[in-house]
Design a protein around this motif. Sequence first.
Motif, PDB file in Angstrom:
ATOM      1  N   VAL A   5       0.852  -1.187   0.000  1.00 35.87           N
ATOM      2  CA  VAL A   5       0.000   0.000   0.000  1.00 35.87           C
ATOM      3  C   VAL A   5       0.889   1.238   0.000  1.00 35.87           C
ATOM      4  N   ALA A   6       0.814   2.018  -1.067  1.00 34.73           N
ATOM      5  CA  ALA A   6       1.572   3.267  -1.175  1.00 34.73           C
ATOM      6  C   ALA A   6       0.653   4.424  -0.793  1.00 34.73           C
ATOM      7  N   VAL A   7       1.089   5.225   0.159  1.00 32.38           N
ATOM      8  CA  VAL A   7       0.260   6.315   0.677  1.00 32.38           C
ATOM      9  C   VAL A   7       0.849   7.640   0.214  1.00 32.38           C
ATOM     10  N   GLN A   8       0.122   8.318  -0.659  1.00 32.78           N
ATOM     11  CA  GLN A   8       0.522   9.643  -1.144  1.00 32.78           C
ATOM     12  C   GLN A   8      -0.112  10.679  -0.226  1.00 32.78           C
ATOM     13  N   VAL A  84      -2.118  -1.055  -4.023  1.00 34.10           N
ATOM     14  CA  VAL A  84      -3.061   0.022  -3.719  1.00 34.10           C
ATOM     15  C   VAL A  84      -2.279   1.319  -3.569  1.00 34.10           C
ATOM     16  N   VAL A  85      -2.815   2.403  -4.127  1.00 36.75           N
ATOM     17  CA  VAL A  85      -2.305   3.745  -3.866  1.00 36.75           C
ATOM     18  C   VAL A  85      -3.423   4.535  -3.200  1.00 36.75           C
ATOM     19  N   LEU A  86      -3.140   5.059  -2.024  1.00 34.26           N
ATOM     20  CA  LEU A  86      -4.089   5.932  -1.341  1.00 34.26           C
ATOM     21  C   LEU A  86      -3.697   7.375  -1.634  1.00 34.26           C
ATOM     22  N   MET A  87      -4.550   8.087  -2.365  1.00 32.20           N
ATOM     23  CA  MET A  87      -4.281   9.487  -2.710  1.00 32.20           C
ATOM     24  C   MET A  87      -4.864  10.354  -1.608  1.00 32.20           C
ATOM     25  N   ARG A  88      -4.011  10.789  -0.671  1.00 28.65           N
ATOM     26  CA  ARG A  88      -4.507  11.387   0.556  1.00 28.65           C
ATOM     27  C   ARG A  88      -3.938  12.769   0.855  1.00 28.65           C
ATOM     28  N   GLN A  89      -3.187  13.360  -0.077  1.00 28.54           N
ATOM     29  CA  GLN A  89      -2.628  14.670   0.248  1.00 28.54           C
ATOM     30  C   GLN A  89      -3.727  15.717   0.318  1.00 28.54           C
ATOM     31  N   ASP A  90      -3.514  16.705   1.176  1.00 31.33           N
ATOM     32  CA  ASP A  90      -4.472  17.798   1.310  1.00 31.33           C
ATOM     33  C   ASP A  90      -4.372  18.734   0.114  1.00 31.33           C
ATOM     34  N   PRO A  91      -5.464  19.490  -0.147  1.00 29.48           N
ATOM     35  CA  PRO A  91      -5.325  20.587  -1.101  1.00 29.48           C
ATOM     36  C   PRO A  91      -4.245  21.546  -0.606  1.00 29.48           C
ATOM     37  N   PRO A  92      -3.795  22.575  -1.343  1.00 26.72           N
ATOM     38  CA  PRO A  92      -4.607  23.302  -2.315  1.00 26.72           C
ATOM     39  C   PRO A  92      -4.837  22.533  -3.607  1.00 26.72           C
ATOM     40  N   PHE A  93      -6.000  22.783  -4.164  1.00 30.30           N
ATOM     41  CA  PHE A  93      -6.404  22.153  -5.412  1.00 30.30           C
ATOM     42  C   PHE A  93      -5.795  22.960  -6.555  1.00 30.30           C
ATOM     43  N   ASP A  94      -4.479  22.802  -6.721  1.00 29.63           N
ATOM     44  CA  ASP A  94      -3.751  23.590  -7.699  1.00 29.63           C
ATOM     45  C   ASP A  94      -3.255  22.688  -8.823  1.00 29.63           C
ATOM     46  N   LEU A  95      -2.396  23.220  -9.705  1.00 34.34           N
ATOM     47  CA  LEU A  95      -1.931  22.419 -10.836  1.00 34.34           C
ATOM     48  C   LEU A  95      -1.080  21.237 -10.386  1.00 34.34           C
ATOM     49  N   GLY A  96      -0.367  21.372  -9.263  1.00 34.21           N
ATOM     50  CA  GLY A  96       0.372  20.234  -8.742  1.00 34.21           C
ATOM     51  C   GLY A  96      -0.557  19.102  -8.351  1.00 34.21           C
ATOM     52  N   LYS A 110      -3.853  -1.059 -13.575  1.00 40.87           N
ATOM     53  CA  LYS A 110      -2.991  -2.043 -12.916  1.00 40.87           C
ATOM     54  C   LYS A 110      -3.141  -2.020 -11.399  1.00 40.87           C
ATOM     55  N   THR A 111      -3.313  -0.829 -10.861  1.00 39.43           N
ATOM     56  CA  THR A 111      -3.266  -0.621  -9.415  1.00 39.43           C
ATOM     57  C   THR A 111      -4.550   0.059  -8.962  1.00 39.43           C
ATOM     58  N   LEU A 112      -5.075  -0.373  -7.832  1.00 40.94           N
ATOM     59  CA  LEU A 112      -6.250   0.280  -7.265  1.00 40.94           C
ATOM     60  C   LEU A 112      -5.831   1.618  -6.669  1.00 40.94           C
ATOM     61  N   VAL A 113      -6.343   2.712  -7.239  1.00 44.34           N
ATOM     62  CA  VAL A 113      -6.063   4.049  -6.723  1.00 44.34           C
ATOM     63  C   VAL A 113      -7.321   4.552  -6.024  1.00 44.34           C
ATOM     64  N   VAL A 114      -7.178   4.906  -4.765  1.00 45.96           N
ATOM     65  CA  VAL A 114      -8.313   5.325  -3.939  1.00 45.96           C
ATOM     66  C   VAL A 114      -8.052   6.742  -3.425  1.00 45.96           C
ATOM     67  N   ASN A 115      -8.953   7.671  -3.771  1.00 49.70           N
ATOM     68  CA  ASN A 115     -10.123   7.533  -4.629  1.00 49.70           C
ATOM     69  C   ASN A 115      -9.716   7.657  -6.096  1.00 49.70           C
ATOM     70  N   ASP A 116     -10.671   7.318  -6.984  1.00 47.85           N
ATOM     71  CA  ASP A 116     -10.416   7.398  -8.411  1.00 47.85           C
ATOM     72  C   ASP A 116      -9.881   8.787  -8.768  1.00 47.85           C
ATOM     73  N   PRO A 117      -8.691   8.867  -9.386  1.00 47.09           N
ATOM     74  CA  PRO A 117      -8.085  10.182  -9.638  1.00 47.09           C
ATOM     75  C   PRO A 117      -8.963  11.116 -10.466  1.00 47.09           C
ATOM     76  N   ALA A 118      -9.663  10.573 -11.465  1.00 47.45           N
ATOM     77  CA  ALA A 118     -10.521  11.428 -12.291  1.00 47.45           C
ATOM     78  C   ALA A 118     -11.650  12.021 -11.468  1.00 47.45           C
ATOM     79  N   GLN A 119     -12.206  11.225 -10.564  1.00 44.43           N
ATOM     80  CA  GLN A 119     -13.312  11.719  -9.747  1.00 44.43           C
ATOM     81  C   GLN A 119     -12.825  12.697  -8.679  1.00 44.43           C
ATOM     82  N   VAL A 120     -11.624  12.467  -8.157  1.00 44.50           N
ATOM     83  CA  VAL A 120     -11.041  13.448  -7.236  1.00 44.50           C
ATOM     84  C   VAL A 120     -10.884  14.790  -7.938  1.00 44.50           C
TER      85      VAL A 120
END
Length: 221
Positions: A5-8, A84-96, A110-120
Motif C-alpha cells: 500500500v503506497a500512501v501519497q 493500492v495507492v491511497l491518494m490522501r494529500q491535502d489541497p490546495p487544489f492547484d496544478l500540482g 494495474k493498481t487500485l487508486v483510492v479515490n479514483d483520480p478522475a473523480q477526485v
Amino acid sequence: MSLTVAVQMDPIADINIVGDSTFALMLSAQARGHTLFHYGAEDLNYRDGRVWAKAHPVTVQRIAGDHFSFGEPRNLDLGDEADVVLMRQDPPFDLGYITATHLLERIADKTLVVNDPAQVRNAPEKVFVLDYPQFMPPTLVTRSLDEARAFLAEHGAIVVKPLHGNGGKAIFKVESDGANLSALIEVFNMTWREPHMVQAFLPDVAKGDKRIVLVDREVGA
C-alpha cells in the motif's frame, strides 16, 4: 493476502495522529499485515509509460511524537509493485494536485487508486457539495464585493473562505456591520484567481463538527 500500500500524503511528521484519518487508515492496514510506503505528490515521476515515486517504507504506531519510522527510500513502481495507492494529500487544489491525478490515472488499470483520480479531480469538495444545498448554510460563490455585500445584508454575519482551501485555513468571519469586508475581498482577489465561498454564519459551529466516512457505501464513522 498481504498487499503493498503506497500512501501519497503530506509530510507524516506534521500530522495530528489524534484526528488524522490517513493515519488511522495506515494503522488499520498495518494491523492487517500489509506493507506501507509513504511518499508526497512531489515525488511522482513518469517515463516510458511507468509511474514511480521515491518512497519510504514506513511503520506507524499511535505514540505522539514517535508515530512513524522510515526505512531507506527507494523507487517504487506504482503500476507494477504497488497493489493500492491511497491518494490522501491535502489541497490546495492547484496544478500540482491536478497533475498528480493525471499521473495516477495512468496506472489505474494495474493498481487500485483510492479515490479514483478522475473523480477526485472532477469533484473538488467545496464545489461538489453545491449539489446538496439542503445540507448547507446559504452559500454564495463570487469574486464580487457588491455580491458579498448584498449577501451580508440578507444574512447578517457571514464567513468568507477560499474555494479550494482546507484545514480551516484563511477562514474569516465578518460581522453584520461588514467591517473589513471590502479589504478582505480585495486581499482574497489578489491571492486567488478563482471565486471565493461566502456562507451565512452558523452559531452552532461552536459545538464542533462531525466527520462521516463511507467505505463501499457503508457508513464507517
